[in-house]
Design an enzyme around this catalytic site. Structure first.
Site, PDB file in Angstrom:
ATOM      1  N   GLY A  84       2.614   0.330   3.668  1.00 48.45           N
ATOM      2  CA  GLY A  84       2.683  -1.065   4.127  1.00 48.45           C
ATOM      3  C   GLY A  84       1.992  -1.250   5.460  1.00 48.45           C
ATOM      4  O   GLY A  84       1.688  -2.377   5.868  1.00 48.45           O
TER       5      GLY A  84
ATOM      6  N   CYS B  84       0.872  -1.174   0.000  1.00 46.94           N
ATOM      7  CA  CYS B  84       0.000   0.000   0.000  1.00 46.94           C
ATOM      8  C   CYS B  84       0.910   1.225   0.000  1.00 46.94           C
ATOM      9  O   CYS B  84       2.050   1.144  -0.459  1.00 46.94           O
ATOM     10  CB  CYS B  84      -1.001  -0.036   1.153  1.00 46.94           C
ATOM     11  SG  CYS B  84      -0.313  -0.084   2.816  1.00 46.94           S
ATOM     12  N   GLY B  85       0.423   2.345   0.499  1.00 45.72           N
ATOM     13  CA  GLY B  85       1.272   3.532   0.499  1.00 45.72           C
ATOM     14  C   GLY B  85       2.466   3.366   1.418  1.00 45.72           C
ATOM     15  O   GLY B  85       3.604   3.683   1.063  1.00 45.72           O
TER      16      GLY B  85
ATOM     17  N   GLY C 151      -1.099  -0.044   6.761  1.00 44.88           N
ATOM     18  CA  GLY C 151      -2.523  -0.409   6.757  1.00 44.88           C
ATOM     19  C   GLY C 151      -2.717  -1.863   6.357  1.00 44.88           C
ATOM     20  O   GLY C 151      -3.503  -2.590   6.985  1.00 44.88           O
TER      21      GLY C 151
ATOM     22  N   HIS D 246      12.403 -20.279  18.341  1.00 40.49           N
ATOM     23  CA  HIS D 246      11.508 -19.305  17.698  1.00 40.49           C
ATOM     24  C   HIS D 246      10.115 -19.886  17.471  1.00 40.49           C
ATOM     25  O   HIS D 246       9.135 -19.157  17.476  1.00 40.49           O
ATOM     26  CB  HIS D 246      12.111 -18.819  16.383  1.00 40.49           C
ATOM     27  CG  HIS D 246      13.459 -18.210  16.573  1.00 40.49           C
ATOM     28  ND1 HIS D 246      13.655 -17.086  17.353  1.00 40.49           N
ATOM     29  CD2 HIS D 246      14.681 -18.593  16.125  1.00 40.49           C
ATOM     30  CE1 HIS D 246      14.943 -16.791  17.356  1.00 40.49           C
ATOM     31  NE2 HIS D 246      15.583 -17.693  16.636  1.00 40.49           N
TER      32      HIS D 246
ATOM     33  N   HIS E 294      13.121 -15.635  12.385  1.00 38.41           N
ATOM     34  CA  HIS E 294      12.662 -15.658  13.778  1.00 38.41           C
ATOM     35  C   HIS E 294      11.141 -15.619  13.932  1.00 38.41           C
ATOM     36  O   HIS E 294      10.626 -16.148  14.912  1.00 38.41           O
ATOM     37  CB  HIS E 294      13.249 -14.460  14.546  1.00 38.41           C
ATOM     38  CG  HIS E 294      14.718 -14.590  14.790  1.00 38.41           C
ATOM     39  ND1 HIS E 294      15.405 -13.805  15.692  1.00 38.41           N
ATOM     40  CD2 HIS E 294      15.651 -15.424  14.251  1.00 38.41           C
ATOM     41  CE1 HIS E 294      16.687 -14.136  15.696  1.00 38.41           C
ATOM     42  NE2 HIS E 294      16.872 -15.110  14.829  1.00 38.41           N
TER      43      HIS E 294
ATOM     44  N   ARG F  19       5.246   4.385  -1.129  1.00 40.11           N
ATOM     45  CA  ARG F  19       5.661   5.747  -0.788  1.00 40.11           C
ATOM     46  C   ARG F  19       6.893   5.754   0.114  1.00 40.11           C
ATOM     47  O   ARG F  19       7.379   6.809   0.501  1.00 40.11           O
ATOM     48  CB  ARG F  19       4.503   6.478  -0.091  1.00 40.11           C
ATOM     49  CG  ARG F  19       3.304   6.673  -1.009  1.00 40.11           C
ATOM     50  CD  ARG F  19       2.079   7.183  -0.268  1.00 40.11           C
ATOM     51  NE  ARG F  19       0.951   7.334  -1.187  1.00 40.11           N
ATOM     52  CZ  ARG F  19      -0.324   7.431  -0.815  1.00 40.11           C
ATOM     53  NH1 ARG F  19      -0.634   7.409   0.468  1.00 40.11           N
ATOM     54  NH2 ARG F  19      -1.273   7.557  -1.715  1.00 40.11           N
TER      55      ARG F  19
END
Ligand code: RB5
Length: 146
Positions: free
Chosen positions: A69, A66-67, A71, A134, A99, A110
Site C-alpha cells: 500500500g 499493491c504489495g 508505493g 479538520h 479527520h 502482503r
C-alpha cells in the site's frame, strides 16, 4: 451513486479481485483501472490513472492496492488534491475519513488479509468527513503543496 474506482499492481491483483466482488455485492458500482493479471506492472502508472479520475471528479473516492500500500500512496499523493492513506487497521480507516477527508484508500495484499481488507473498505467508505476544525487543517495541508 455509489461509484468507486479501484486499481492495483500485480502484487495487489488477487486482493483487488476479491475487494471488487465484495464491493459489487454491497451495491457499489466498481470501475476497475487495472491491472488485470499478476504480470508485473509499475504501480505509479495505476496510481496516477486513479488519482487523476478523482481530481477530475469522475469519482469521489478510490482504492489502490499493491504489495504494501505504500508505493501506491506515495505515488497518488504526488497529485495535488489527493489525500491517499495506507490503512492496515479499521481505526485508521475511520479517522482518515473523519479527520483527514482521505479520498484514496491504500492497503497491501502482503500486509492485510482478505477479511480485514473488507472491513477496512467498509468503514472507510461509510465514514463521513467531520469538517469543522479538520477542514481548516486539510486546507492547510493543501497549501503546503508547492
Ligand atoms: C511490487 O513488488 C511492490 O514493490 C509493490 O507492490 C508495492 O508494495 C510498492 O510499494
Amino acid at each position: 451513486m455509489n461509484n468507486i474506482i479501484i486499481g492495483s499492481d500485480h502484487a495487489g491483483y488477487n486482493l483487488k479481485e476479491k475487494i471488487k466482488m465484495f464491493l459489487t455485492e454491497n451495491n457499489y458500482n466498481v470501475t476497475d483501472a487495472g491491472t488485470y493479471s499478476t504480470e508485473s506492472v509499475d504501480y505509479p502508472v495505476i496510481a496516477k490513472n486513479v488519482a487523476e479520475k478523482i481530481i477530475s471528479k469522475e469519482y469521489e473516492k478510490g482504492i489502490l492496492i499493491c504489495g504494501t500500500g505504500i508505493g501506491m500512496s506515495i505515488a497518488a499523493n504526488k497529485i495535488k488534491g489527493i489525500r491517499a492513506v495506507v490503512c492496515s487497521d479499521t481505526t485508521s480507516a475511520k479517522f482518515s475519513r473523519q479527520h483527514n477527508n482521505a479520498n484514496i484508500l491504500c492497503f497491501g495484499e502482503r500486509i492485510v488479509g482478505e477479511y480485514l481488507a473488507k472491513d477496512i473498505c467498509k468503514i472507510w467508505l461509510e465514514t463521513e468527513f467531520e469538517a469543522e476544525r479538520h477542514l481548516r487543517r486539510v486546507n492547510l495541508i493543501e497549501n503546503l503543496q508547492l
